[in-house]
Design a protein around this motif. Structure first.
Motif, PDB file in Angstrom:
ATOM      1  N   PRO A 161       5.226  -0.305  16.896  1.00 43.89           N
ATOM      2  CA  PRO A 161       5.414  -1.098  15.671  1.00 43.89           C
ATOM      3  C   PRO A 161       5.686  -2.570  15.930  1.00 43.89           C
ATOM      4  N   ASP A 162       6.174  -2.899  17.125  1.00 46.50           N
ATOM      5  CA  ASP A 162       6.472  -4.298  17.451  1.00 46.50           C
ATOM      6  C   ASP A 162       5.368  -4.945  18.287  1.00 46.50           C
ATOM      7  N   GLY A 163       4.271  -4.219  18.518  1.00 46.77           N
ATOM      8  CA  GLY A 163       3.176  -4.751  19.326  1.00 46.77           C
ATOM      9  C   GLY A 163       2.920  -3.880  20.544  1.00 46.77           C
ATOM     10  N   ASP A 164       1.961  -4.287  21.334  1.00 47.65           N
ATOM     11  CA  ASP A 164       1.563  -3.507  22.511  1.00 47.65           C
ATOM     12  C   ASP A 164       2.464  -3.785  23.703  1.00 47.65           C
ATOM     13  N   SER A 165       2.785  -2.714  24.443  1.00 47.82           N
ATOM     14  CA  SER A 165       3.360  -2.832  25.782  1.00 47.82           C
ATOM     15  C   SER A 165       2.248  -2.547  26.781  1.00 47.82           C
ATOM     16  N   VAL A 166       2.265  -3.248  27.901  1.00 44.72           N
ATOM     17  CA  VAL A 166       1.220  -3.043  28.908  1.00 44.72           C
ATOM     18  C   VAL A 166       1.838  -2.935  30.291  1.00 44.72           C
ATOM     19  N   GLU A 167       1.183  -2.139  31.128  1.00 39.85           N
ATOM     20  CA  GLU A 167       1.566  -2.024  32.529  1.00 39.85           C
ATOM     21  C   GLU A 167       0.420  -2.563  33.376  1.00 39.85           C
ATOM     22  N   LEU A 168       0.735  -3.501  34.250  1.00 42.92           N
ATOM     23  CA  LEU A 168      -0.261  -4.223  35.034  1.00 42.92           C
ATOM     24  C   LEU A 168       0.005  -4.030  36.523  1.00 42.92           C
TER      25      LEU A 168
ATOM     26  N   SER B  54       9.748 -13.178  21.350  1.00 38.06           N
ATOM     27  CA  SER B  54      10.228 -13.008  22.721  1.00 38.06           C
ATOM     28  C   SER B  54       9.831 -11.633  23.241  1.00 38.06           C
ATOM     29  N   GLU B  55       9.394 -11.606  24.501  1.00 40.69           N
ATOM     30  CA  GLU B  55       9.026 -10.362  25.169  1.00 40.69           C
ATOM     31  C   GLU B  55       9.667 -10.335  26.552  1.00 40.69           C
ATOM     32  N   LEU B  56       9.548  -9.191  27.225  1.00 36.29           N
ATOM     33  CA  LEU B  56      10.243  -8.989  28.493  1.00 36.29           C
ATOM     34  C   LEU B  56       9.279  -8.493  29.561  1.00 36.29           C
ATOM     35  N   ILE B  57       9.359  -9.104  30.746  1.00 38.93           N
ATOM     36  CA  ILE B  57       8.632  -8.638  31.934  1.00 38.93           C
ATOM     37  C   ILE B  57       9.622  -7.906  32.835  1.00 38.93           C
ATOM     38  N   GLU B  58       9.167  -6.795  33.412  1.00 39.20           N
ATOM     39  CA  GLU B  58       9.968  -6.059  34.388  1.00 39.20           C
ATOM     40  C   GLU B  58       9.130  -5.840  35.645  1.00 39.20           C
ATOM     41  N   THR B  59       9.733  -6.045  36.809  1.00 35.18           N
ATOM     42  CA  THR B  59       9.069  -5.749  38.081  1.00 35.18           C
ATOM     43  C   THR B  59      10.120  -5.553  39.161  1.00 35.18           C
ATOM     44  N   SER B  60       9.771  -4.808  40.173  1.00 39.12           N
ATOM     45  CA  SER B  60      10.645  -4.669  41.335  1.00 39.12           C
ATOM     46  C   SER B  60      10.027  -5.284  42.575  1.00 39.12           C
ATOM     47  N   ASP B  61       8.702  -5.514  42.532  1.00 34.65           N
ATOM     48  CA  ASP B  61       7.993  -5.960  43.724  1.00 34.65           C
ATOM     49  C   ASP B  61       6.996  -7.093  43.477  1.00 34.65           C
ATOM     50  N   PHE B  62       6.879  -7.579  42.250  1.00 37.12           N
ATOM     51  CA  PHE B  62       5.932  -8.629  41.872  1.00 37.12           C
ATOM     52  C   PHE B  62       4.483  -8.221  42.142  1.00 37.12           C
ATOM     53  N   MET B  63       4.269  -6.907  42.203  1.00 38.27           N
ATOM     54  CA  MET B  63       2.912  -6.364  42.296  1.00 38.27           C
ATOM     55  C   MET B  63       2.571  -5.573  41.035  1.00 38.27           C
TER      56      MET B  63
ATOM     57  N   PHE C  16       3.842  -4.806  37.091  1.00 38.47           N
ATOM     58  CA  PHE C  16       4.617  -5.433  36.025  1.00 38.47           C
ATOM     59  C   PHE C  16       4.499  -4.623  34.742  1.00 38.47           C
ATOM     60  N   ARG C  17       5.564  -4.616  33.970  1.00 38.39           N
ATOM     61  CA  ARG C  17       5.533  -4.059  32.624  1.00 38.39           C
ATOM     62  C   ARG C  17       5.931  -5.158  31.647  1.00 38.39           C
ATOM     63  N   LEU C  18       5.129  -5.363  30.618  1.00 41.75           N
ATOM     64  CA  LEU C  18       5.383  -6.380  29.600  1.00 41.75           C
ATOM     65  C   LEU C  18       5.642  -5.670  28.281  1.00 41.75           C
ATOM     66  N   THR C  19       6.815  -5.937  27.676  1.00 47.06           N
ATOM     67  CA  THR C  19       7.260  -5.199  26.498  1.00 47.06           C
ATOM     68  C   THR C  19       7.772  -6.149  25.420  1.00 47.06           C
ATOM     69  N   PRO C  20       7.354  -5.993  24.169  1.00 48.67           N
ATOM     70  CA  PRO C  20       7.930  -6.803  23.093  1.00 48.67           C
ATOM     71  C   PRO C  20       9.415  -6.460  22.893  1.00 48.67           C
ATOM     72  N   LEU C  21      10.222  -7.456  22.578  1.00 50.65           N
ATOM     73  CA  LEU C  21      11.616  -7.227  22.239  1.00 50.65           C
ATOM     74  C   LEU C  21      11.751  -7.041  20.727  1.00 50.65           C
ATOM     75  N   ARG C  22      12.788  -6.319  20.340  1.00 51.14           N
ATOM     76  CA  ARG C  22      13.051  -6.027  18.932  1.00 51.14           C
ATOM     77  C   ARG C  22      14.327  -6.724  18.489  1.00 51.14           C
ATOM     78  N   GLY C  23      14.502  -6.828  17.175  1.00 53.82           N
ATOM     79  CA  GLY C  23      15.725  -7.377  16.619  1.00 53.82           C
ATOM     80  C   GLY C  23      15.563  -8.808  16.140  1.00 53.82           C
ATOM     81  N   ALA C  24      16.579  -9.285  15.429  1.00 50.66           N
ATOM     82  CA  ALA C  24      16.528 -10.609  14.805  1.00 50.66           C
ATOM     83  C   ALA C  24      16.334 -11.726  15.823  1.00 50.66           C
TER      84      ALA C  24
END
Length: 432
Positions: free
Chosen positions: A190-197, A251-260, A262-270
């Protein structure tokens, strides 16, 4: 504040290089679901012309394309085939393609894009996850940078380097090639697409480019604020960034442990409907904590038990000094010191001049402001005032190393440079 007592500008500059290119979908033939009937007709006309060629002519044309572009990109034939796969729904009226025809068709629906032709700026910096063979007292680092190319589209690129034991800085040369990652997974919500790269191991970190891949990012991935986050010994690199669709920001969030990977996820809330969010490097009182600018003028402190949901927060800082009367914002995640949390801020003053300041927050209760710089730590020097956006110095994140703060910063939204700050002298100056 006597700058010379604690801040030293480095003679090290990272400038945009228009020779660095990626391949991206050629418009109007983008994703099949985005094609209107006219675009589909045009796409089919292009395919008709390719299929009208004889097999020898197709092979000759493909060889010519490869001869012209092969040294500029990795795995070009693979990219051609992947692009043809994406266009499958637009080619429904055609019969079967030979492999060579399919590869040549894919080439016609790609274009080169010089992703940092205009600017390379708004850096952040974190320790490299791999410190193997790093000399004693030194530290390898990774920088993220916002790159801008044709049409003012922003993407995310990286550099590596080392801080020597004596505090001197060096940035590794970039490789010639640049590549975008493979999309492993796309999840619609509902807040947009999350992608794993995922990038390939053979792709140097400076080769990796995260280009917009969702509708919310279609006009830019802007101002990533990376931080090394420690959660009970588990370390993850997070980055908040601004996704720009050409009509709206979020605003969205990137997560990675190795910079190889990545997961990009929309943030929720005001709070997620604005820009300039920065995550603390660890939980405080069992909750995640974020610095945010909810009203385009002041800074707020927000807590959440959910990393992806951020509601309204508590007013933390508002413009107080003339160099920040227009607005203030954060310049990256707070840095933990013995004295408290060092929060770098940006202030906007007369003639929309951007400067970098600082505040010191209580380590146990960051809502308490212990000290604040009454004058900027860094402001545009005469030699730094000209560029894509004049009169701006800006950073998306600094890092502590021994007794110094390593501060990469952007100059007039054009190129990036570095400064180092002596922590003890900065603390003394802020207290005064």
């Amino acid at each position: 504040m006597p700058h010379a007592s604690f801040l030293n500008r480095q003679a090290l500059h990272l400038r945009p290089d228009p020779a660095r290119v990626i391949v991206r979908p050629f418009k109007p033939a983008t994703e099949p679901r985005d094609l209107n009937p006219t675009d589909k007709m045009r796409a089919n006309h292009i395919v008709d012309r390719v299929l009208a060629l004889g097999s020898e002519a197709v092979a000759a044309q493909l060889a010519d394309v490869l001869d012209n572009f092969q040294g500029r990109h990795r795995n070009l034939l693979e990219s051609f085939e992947a692009r043809a796969d994406e266009m499958e729904d637009a080619f429904t009226k055609h019969g079967a393609f030979s492999k060579t025809q399919r590869q040549l068709v894919g080439a016609y629906f790609l274009s080169e894009y010089s992703f940092e032709a205009s600017a390379l700026f708004n850096p952040s910096i974190v320790p490299h996850p791999d410190q193997t063979e790093t000399p004693h007292g030194a530290l390898r680092f990774i920088m993220s940078l916002r790159a801008i190319g044709e049409g003012h589209v922003s993407s995310l690129t990286f550099r590596t380097g080392m801080i020597a034991a004596d505090g001197s800085l060096a940035v590794d040369p970039t490789v010639r090639l640049a590549s975008v990652p493979r999309i492993n997974r796309r999840i619609s919500g509902p807040d947009g697409d999350s992608v794993e790269l995922t990038f390939r191991p053979e792709q140097d970190l400076s080769e990796r480019v995260i280009f917009p891949v969702t509708e919310s990012q279609s006009n830019g991935i802007e101002d990533a604020r990376f931080v090394k986050f420690n959660d009970g010994g588990r370390e993850t690199y997070y980055a908040t960034y601004t996704a720009y669709s050409g009509r709206a920001i979020r605003s969205e969030l990137i997560e990675t442990s190795d910079f190889m990977s990545f997961r990009l996820t929309p943030l929720r809330g005001a709070a997620a409907h604005n820009k300039g969010m920065a995550l603390f490097p660890r939980k405080i009182g069992g909750n995640y904590a974020m610095i945010a600018r909810q009203d385009n003028e002041n800074l707020y402190l927000i807590y959440s038990d959910d990393l992806y949901t951020w509601e309204s927060g508590r007013l933390l800082l508002k413009p107080q000094f003339p160099w920040e009367f227009v607005q203030i914002g954060n310049c990256g995640s707070p840095i933990e010191l013995d004295e408290g949390w060092l929060l770098l801020t940006h202030g906007v003053g007369p003639i929309r001049k951007y400067s970098i300041g600082a505040a010191l927050l209580d380590k146990h209760d960051p809502s308490k402001v212990l000290a604040r710089s009454s004058e900027p730590l860094l402001r545009p020097e005469p030699s730094e005032r000209e560029g894509y956006v004049p009169n701006v110095v800006y950073t998306c994140g600094a890092m502590r190393h021994n007794d110094q703060i390593i501060l990469p910063y952007a100059v007039s939204d054009t190129f990036s440079s570095f400064a180092t700050i002596k922590i003890a002298a900065l603390m003394d100056a802020m207290r005064r």
